[in-house]
Design an enzyme around this catalytic site. Sequence first.
Site, mmCIF file in Angstrom:
data_model
loop_
_atom_site.group_PDB
_atom_site.id
_atom_site.type_symbol
_atom_site.label_atom_id
_atom_site.label_comp_id
_atom_site.label_asym_id
_atom_site.label_seq_id
_atom_site.Cartn_x
_atom_site.Cartn_y
_atom_site.Cartn_z
ATOM 1 N N PRO A 175 0.825 -1.217 0.000
ATOM 2 C CG PRO A 175 -0.139 -1.123 2.130
ATOM 3 C CD PRO A 175 0.668 -1.994 1.236
ATOM 4 C CD GLU A 207 3.184 -3.856 11.589
ATOM 5 O OE1 GLU A 207 3.004 -2.689 11.199
ATOM 6 O OE2 GLU A 207 2.253 -4.632 11.897
ATOM 7 N NE ARG A 222 -11.467 -9.147 -17.071
ATOM 8 C CZ ARG A 222 -11.872 -8.172 -17.893
ATOM 9 N NH1 ARG A 222 -11.056 -7.181 -18.202
ATOM 10 N NH2 ARG A 222 -13.075 -8.195 -18.406
ATOM 11 C CG ASP A 225 -13.149 -4.905 -19.903
ATOM 12 O OD1 ASP A 225 -14.196 -5.564 -19.924
ATOM 13 O OD2 ASP A 225 -12.026 -5.402 -19.745
#
Length: 255
Positions: free
Chosen positions: A95, A122, A160, A175
């Site tokens: 993140p 962590e 995909r 899409d």
Amino acid sequence: MTKHYGVITLFAEMFDAIADFGVTRRGLDEKAWQLQCWNPRDFAVNAYKSIDDRPYGGGPGMVMMAEPLTAALDAAVKQQVANGVVKPKVVYVTPQAKPITDAGIRELATEDGLIFLCGRYEGIDERVIESRVDLEVSIGDYVLSGGELAAMVLIDAMVRLLPGVLGDGQSAVEDSFSPGRDGLLDHPHYTRPESWNGEAVPPVLMSGDHAKIDAWRRRQALARTFERRADLLEGKSWNKQDLKLLEEIRREQKK
Ligand code: 6GU
């Protein structure tokens, strides 16, 4: 031709979710891609097979140790090179990175070989990132308990797009973010029965007039995008027809 995806993970079984089901499984069967997992535990160096330790400087949680991770990474890179990948790229899923977009997925999908490094706890010793990682990728501004789900999201989104993986019925061209749909959200979909719970299907879809149907779908896509994700409409160049539709939609939604 075949994409080579390696994963450094303590939880290889999690990847059954993409290896065993749906479109991604079909892609594996058709050799559009291949998957190999590497467990850092198998590369642990001490008698206890430790893969994590306490953070220098103190604080909560544990940090994944450099030695087992780099040994696993080096083995994964070596394997891909033996399989014909010229320069495998190491991707740290975290993140602590810029969230990836559709364009980022398409760019990543051009690579012949990727090795995803999945952290737990962590995080991982920073020296692994400095010495081995080519790029860091996040899938959004929220925190997962480990990199595995994020790596699977990335692999699913790439696979995909590979030629022949989606059936003729489906197509990545339709899409939301494919160039042909110019970043608009999708229009609504309906199937049988024609009336359900007292709700009819929009009559235009039953008309057989394909020009009219296309125009209705375009309008729905524009209206939804305007309503839900107006940010996606910024900085686009519109044709006259779309401009007229957008003007109508603005007027309607003001009411
Ligand atoms: Cl790539 N990893 C983890 N652990 N959490 C995330 C993420 C990645 N992207 C968003 N949250």
